[in-house]
Design an enzyme around this catalytic site. Structure first.
Site, short mmCIF file in Angstrom:
data_model
loop_
_atom_site.label_atom_id
_atom_site.label_comp_id
_atom_site.label_asym_id
_atom_site.label_seq_id
_atom_site.Cartn_x
_atom_site.Cartn_y
_atom_site.Cartn_z
N ARG A 59 97.88 70.64 54.28
CA ARG A 59 98.53 70.41 55.58
C ARG A 59 99.72 71.35 55.81
NH1 ARG A 59 98.13 63.83 55.74
NH2 ARG A 59 96.06 63.78 56.66
N LYS A 88 79.37 51.43 59.41
CA LYS A 88 79.12 50.39 60.41
C LYS A 88 78.85 50.91 61.81
CE LYS A 88 81.89 46.78 58.27
NZ LYS A 88 83.23 46.21 58.26
N GLY A 129 87.41 61.64 59.28
CA GLY A 129 87.48 60.81 58.08
C GLY A 129 86.62 61.22 56.92
N GLY A 180 91.66 60.02 62.36
CA GLY A 180 91.75 59.08 63.47
C GLY A 180 91.82 59.79 64.81
#
Ligand code: AMP
Length: 395
Positions: free
Chosen positions: A35, A197, A353, A376
């Protein structure tokens, strides 16, 4: 879109929101400087212009001032990576920060203490944002990882720089890459959506159905679809209350002319364990006591064909439980196909992610056109949401 290149920073103090929320070991050594490296192009351009740089970031989730979350721990690494000695202000606002900012000369870099030592940061407090704003002449947002948050330093602060604000190089690249997939994309466009999911990916699926030609659905989501279509899924993960939704997605896809590809075979295991017994079975005939934990060879063959014919590829979510080597093959193979398509000229974006960690873990990072830095934030963009940090610069 206003970017860094539209500004000359000579004798200006650039206040940059970066994402230096890096992992530290128990001795406070930075274990992954990605980062910090990612912010370097932005910082280099400003210093090369003859400006100075004030860096603001958060680190972790402190509750008030907590020494273990002090950004002083990253000073050495930041100095090494950026190639200049980075100065430090032990507070991000108040007299300490003000003095340090005022004394900053062209070519110098100052890092402010953790923004989240103040609860005002996450609340998006206006007076706090105004204090931060008083430190610099130009506001640059280069923190994609927090662009979906309306925090003081990511969003609220921008109003104090009506004309002197822009995206940093990294944030601009993130936006451009996503636009290249969802807006100005070369066809055929394929989205690969994996993960666990349906419920966590449904908004993404709905939003991108209008923009893709093919959608590969894999991972744990597979079984909700297969069960809804009448298959037998054994003990595989399934969201029973999402079966209707799965059928609705298939109906919508048909209406919009999107081809959906679901695994036809899976690696089934008799336990959720790396040491479980495994067998390859038809996805619609998984025996009781067995669960599908990775895509099977026939499925991969089908996916390969689709990927290699694609000109634009978006990948979000693993095809199996890649954290366990026994079930990582599907995710690795998929990564290889995307790498091959990319080499042949396709544009590939990996974001959101777990697929990013998979790509890094399997050494495929350099073979993708772009790997997003914000989990996110990327997911929210894929869901079609406008990110507050981005809007604040555009306004
Ligand atoms: P997500 O955060 O929704 O992208 O989901 C990522 C997680 O999905 C990873 O941790 C995978 O281990 C998990 N996953 C992928 N395939 C399966 C599967 N067939 N059964 C259970 N979990 C899975």
């Amino acid at each position: 879109m206003r970017t860094l290149q539209d500004f000359n920073f000579k004798n200006k103090k650039a206040l940059i929101r970066v994402d230096f929320n890096v992992p530290l070991d128990e001795k406070f050594n930075v274990t992954d400087a990605t980062r910090i490296e990612a912010a370097k192009p932005t910082i280099d351009k400003i210093l090369a212009d003859g400006g100075s740089v004030i860096l603001m970031s958060h680190l972790g989730r402190p509750k008030g001032v907590e020494e273990k979350y002090s950004l002083k721990h990253i000073l050495n690494t930041a100095s090494e990576v950026l190639g200049v000695p980075v100065k430090f202000a032990e507070d991000c606002i108040g007299a300490v920060a003000k003095n340090a900012a005022e004394n900053l000369k062209p070519g110098e870099v100052l890092l402010l203490e953790n923004l989240r030592f103040y609860k005002e940061e996450e609340v998006g407090d206006v007076p706090f944002a105004k204090e931060l704003a008083s430190l610099g002449d130009v506001y640059v947002n280069d923190a994609f990882g927090t662009a979906h948050r309306a925090h003081a330093s990511t969003t609220i602060i921008a109003q104090f720089f009506p004309n002197d604000k822009c995206f940093g190089t990294l944030l601009a690249k993130e936006i451009e890459s996503l636009n290249r997939v969802l807006k100005n994309s070369e066809k055929p466009v394929t989205a690969v959506l994996g993960g666990s999911k349906v419920s966590s990916k449904i908004t993404v699926i709905e939003n991108i159905l209008d923009k893709v030609d093919h959608m590969i659905i894999g991972g744990g989501m597979t079984f909700t679809f297969v069960k809804a279509l009448g298959g037998t899924i054994g003990d595989s993960i399934c969201e029973d209350d999402k079966q209707e939704l799965a059928l609705e997605i298939l109906r919508l896809a048909k209406e919009k002319g999107v081809q959906i590809h679901i695994p036809v075979d899976v690696v089934a295991a008799n336990a959720f364990s790396n040491d479980a017994q495994t067998q390859i079975v038809d996805v619609t005939k998984i025996p009781d006591g067995w669960q599908g934990l990775d895509a099977g060879p026939k499925s991969l063959e089908n996916f390969k064909k689709v990927i290699l014919e694609s000109k634009t590829i978006l990948w979000n979510g693993p095809l199996g439980v890649f954290e366990m080597p026994t079930f990582a093959n599907g995710t690795i193979e998929l990564g290889n196909y995307i790498a091959e398509a990319t080499e042949k000229g396709a544009f590939s974006l990996v974001g959101g992610g777990d697929s990013v960690s998979a790509v890094k873990q399997f050494g495929l990072e350099d073979k993708m056109s772009y790997v997003s830095t914000g989990g996110g934030a990327m997911l929210e963009m894929l869901e079609g949401r406008v990110l507050p940090g981005i809007v604040a610069i555009l306004e």
